[in-house]
Design a protein around this motif. Sequence first.
Motif, PDB file in Angstrom:
ATOM      1  N   SER A  78       0.854  -1.184   0.000  1.00 19.08           N
ATOM      2  CA  SER A  78       0.000   0.000   0.000  1.00 19.08           C
ATOM      3  C   SER A  78       0.890   1.235   0.000  1.00 19.08           C
ATOM      4  N   ILE A  79       0.722   2.091  -1.013  1.00 22.50           N
ATOM      5  CA  ILE A  79       1.532   3.299  -1.118  1.00 22.50           C
ATOM      6  C   ILE A  79       0.861   4.439  -0.362  1.00 22.50           C
ATOM      7  N   VAL A  80       1.616   5.076   0.493  1.00 25.65           N
ATOM      8  CA  VAL A  80       1.120   6.237   1.236  1.00 25.65           C
ATOM      9  C   VAL A  80       1.815   7.474   0.669  1.00 25.65           C
ATOM     10  N   TYR A  81       1.060   8.307  -0.004  1.00 25.17           N
ATOM     11  CA  TYR A  81       1.621   9.513  -0.617  1.00 25.17           C
ATOM     12  C   TYR A  81       1.849  10.566   0.461  1.00 25.17           C
ATOM     13  N   ARG A  82       3.099  11.071   0.553  1.00 28.61           N
ATOM     14  CA  ARG A  82       3.461  12.031   1.587  1.00 28.61           C
ATOM     15  C   ARG A  82       4.135  13.259   0.972  1.00 28.61           C
ATOM     16  N   PRO A  83       3.376  14.230   0.476  1.00 30.03           N
ATOM     17  CA  PRO A  83       3.990  15.446  -0.083  1.00 30.03           C
ATOM     18  C   PRO A  83       4.669  16.263   1.012  1.00 30.03           C
ATOM     19  N   ILE A  84       5.836  16.787   0.701  1.00 27.90           N
ATOM     20  CA  ILE A  84       6.613  17.544   1.677  1.00 27.90           C
ATOM     21  C   ILE A  84       7.144  18.825   1.041  1.00 27.90           C
ATOM     22  N   LEU A  85       7.654  19.702   1.897  1.00 30.76           N
ATOM     23  CA  LEU A  85       8.246  20.953   1.439  1.00 30.76           C
ATOM     24  C   LEU A  85       9.759  20.845   1.579  1.00 30.76           C
ATOM     25  N   LEU A  86      10.445  20.745   0.441  1.00 30.64           N
ATOM     26  CA  LEU A  86      11.888  20.491   0.472  1.00 30.64           C
ATOM     27  C   LEU A  86      12.707  21.579   1.155  1.00 30.64           C
ATOM     28  N   PRO A  87      12.416  22.872   0.986  1.00 31.35           N
ATOM     29  CA  PRO A  87      13.247  23.867   1.670  1.00 31.35           C
ATOM     30  C   PRO A  87      13.341  23.638   3.181  1.00 31.35           C
ATOM     31  N   ALA A  88      12.238  23.236   3.807  1.00 30.82           N
ATOM     32  CA  ALA A  88      12.264  22.961   5.246  1.00 30.82           C
ATOM     33  C   ALA A  88      13.120  21.732   5.535  1.00 30.82           C
ATOM     34  N   LEU A  89      13.017  20.731   4.670  1.00 30.29           N
ATOM     35  CA  LEU A  89      13.816  19.515   4.842  1.00 30.29           C
ATOM     36  C   LEU A  89      15.297  19.817   4.655  1.00 30.29           C
ATOM     37  N   PHE A  90      15.619  20.613   3.640  1.00 28.80           N
ATOM     38  CA  PHE A  90      17.010  20.987   3.406  1.00 28.80           C
ATOM     39  C   PHE A  90      17.577  21.767   4.587  1.00 28.80           C
ATOM     40  N   ALA A  91      16.796  22.690   5.115  1.00 28.91           N
ATOM     41  CA  ALA A  91      17.271  23.490   6.245  1.00 28.91           C
ATOM     42  C   ALA A  91      17.577  22.604   7.441  1.00 28.91           C
ATOM     43  N   ALA A  92      16.716  21.618   7.678  1.00 28.47           N
ATOM     44  CA  ALA A  92      16.907  20.735   8.826  1.00 28.47           C
ATOM     45  C   ALA A  92      18.110  19.816   8.648  1.00 28.47           C
ATOM     46  N   SER A  93      18.462  19.509   7.397  1.00 27.18           N
ATOM     47  CA  SER A  93      19.574  18.594   7.142  1.00 27.18           C
ATOM     48  C   SER A  93      20.860  19.324   6.768  1.00 27.18           C
TER      49      SER A  93
ATOM     50  N   LEU B 210      18.380  -2.858  10.771  1.00 26.22           N
ATOM     51  CA  LEU B 210      17.400  -2.037  10.083  1.00 26.22           C
ATOM     52  C   LEU B 210      17.089  -0.814  10.928  1.00 26.22           C
ATOM     53  N   GLY B 211      16.380   0.123  10.343  1.00 22.95           N
ATOM     54  CA  GLY B 211      15.976   1.296  11.086  1.00 22.95           C
ATOM     55  C   GLY B 211      16.888   2.470  10.865  1.00 22.95           C
ATOM     56  N   TYR B 212      17.201   2.764   9.612  1.00 20.88           N
ATOM     57  CA  TYR B 212      17.968   3.984   9.319  1.00 20.88           C
ATOM     58  C   TYR B 212      17.263   5.183   9.932  1.00 20.88           C
ATOM     59  N   CYS B 213      15.948   5.189   9.777  1.00 16.50           N
ATOM     60  CA  CYS B 213      15.163   6.300  10.293  1.00 16.50           C
ATOM     61  C   CYS B 213      14.197   5.773  11.336  1.00 16.50           C
ATOM     62  N   THR B 214      13.584   6.686  12.047  1.00 21.01           N
ATOM     63  CA  THR B 214      12.539   6.273  12.954  1.00 21.01           C
ATOM     64  C   THR B 214      11.398   5.689  12.134  1.00 21.01           C
ATOM     65  N   LYS B 215      10.652   4.775  12.731  1.00 16.50           N
ATOM     66  CA  LYS B 215       9.515   4.221  11.994  1.00 16.50           C
ATOM     67  C   LYS B 215       8.596   5.352  11.577  1.00 16.50           C
ATOM     68  N   SER B 216       8.227   5.338  10.331  1.00 18.07           N
ATOM     69  CA  SER B 216       7.463   6.448   9.773  1.00 18.07           C
ATOM     70  C   SER B 216       6.175   6.656  10.539  1.00 18.07           C
ATOM     71  N   ALA B 217       6.017   7.859  11.028  1.00 23.71           N
ATOM     72  CA  ALA B 217       4.766   8.189  11.694  1.00 23.71           C
ATOM     73  C   ALA B 217       3.641   8.154  10.674  1.00 23.71           C
ATOM     74  N   PRO B 218       2.429   7.764  11.097  1.00 26.96           N
ATOM     75  CA  PRO B 218       1.306   7.800  10.156  1.00 26.96           C
ATOM     76  C   PRO B 218       1.062   9.222   9.694  1.00 26.96           C
ATOM     77  N   SER B 219       0.426   9.334   8.539  1.00 26.02           N
ATOM     78  CA  SER B 219       0.093  10.660   8.055  1.00 26.02           C
ATOM     79  C   SER B 219      -0.731  11.364   9.113  1.00 26.02           C
ATOM     80  N   PRO B 220      -0.368  12.583   9.474  1.00 27.18           N
ATOM     81  CA  PRO B 220      -0.994  13.250  10.626  1.00 27.18           C
ATOM     82  C   PRO B 220      -2.522  13.307  10.521  1.00 27.18           C
ATOM     83  N   LYS B 221      -3.161  12.965  11.609  1.00 29.61           N
ATOM     84  CA  LYS B 221      -4.617  13.059  11.686  1.00 29.61           C
ATOM     85  C   LYS B 221      -4.959  14.267  12.552  1.00 29.61           C
ATOM     86  N   ILE B 222      -5.812  15.082  12.056  1.00 29.27           N
ATOM     87  CA  ILE B 222      -6.096  16.337  12.744  1.00 29.27           C
ATOM     88  C   ILE B 222      -7.300  16.167  13.674  1.00 29.27           C
TER      89      ILE B 222
END
Length: 269
Positions: free
Chosen positions: A51-66, A257-269
């Motif tokens: 099952s593919i979970v589409y997760r659009p993100i904002l790259l400038p924020a990601l770049f700044a954090a990394s 395994l576990g390069y990253c933290t287990k992916s949090a579910p898409s945020p539910k508001i």
Amino acid sequence: MVSVNFWFEFASPYSMISALRLLRALTGRINPNPEAEGLPSCQLPDLSDVSIVYRPILLPALFAASGQTMLPGVQVPAKGKYMFHDVHRTLSLLGCPGFPARPHTNWPPNTVLAGRMAWMLAQGPSYVCALNSSGEPSATLEQGAQVLAEFVWRVFEAEFIGGEDIGSPRVLERLWNVYVAKADVGSEMPSGERAVELANTSVVKNGYKDNTQAAIACKLFGAPSFTTDDGDMYWGNDHLLEAMAHHKVCSLLDQPLGYCTKSAPSPKI
């Protein structure tokens, strides 16, 4: 059934290739160029138990954090020139001509509104309809996977092949009207104009923002990226097949395994 998160940005040319390959895999469409089917960059993933979970993100924020300051293709001109050449070549092999040999003058565009609309649609038709009727939205993914994949691809297509400004509400309204509002998803979807209004509500703005924060928490640094249920990560369109087959081969890996933290579910508001 396992889940794989597809983290993407509309400013990312390589995300565009992954979006096309996933769309074809989800809808059963084939490459019109059978001679290229054996090439790794053109093969379609097996999604029979994924099952593919589409997760659009904002790259400038990601770049700044990394610790990155700007798009690599902008920071290193030679890399940017090669990137557009490479994506043009791959999309041509996939039977999708028209990708520009060099960036449009408005690239990278403002992708915030497109990202919010994609995030909203990724929560499922019931979520969008509840939001539209001022009900209590709850995140579901039923029936909307193919519609979501189509919309995401069409935004990429309009941006890179059509040379349109995907920061423009009018462009996104038109795409939504054609590929979402008229789709048979078991619910009456809002119009493109209304979808733009919904994308500018605080609940969607916060959801999209939290989604980017989730990517940062997963230690992602670029797009496209794919994260698995057990917390592993694959970066780049060239690792699409491996990401979708991860659950079949992870027992063979001799590294933790576990390069990253287990992916949090898409945020539910």
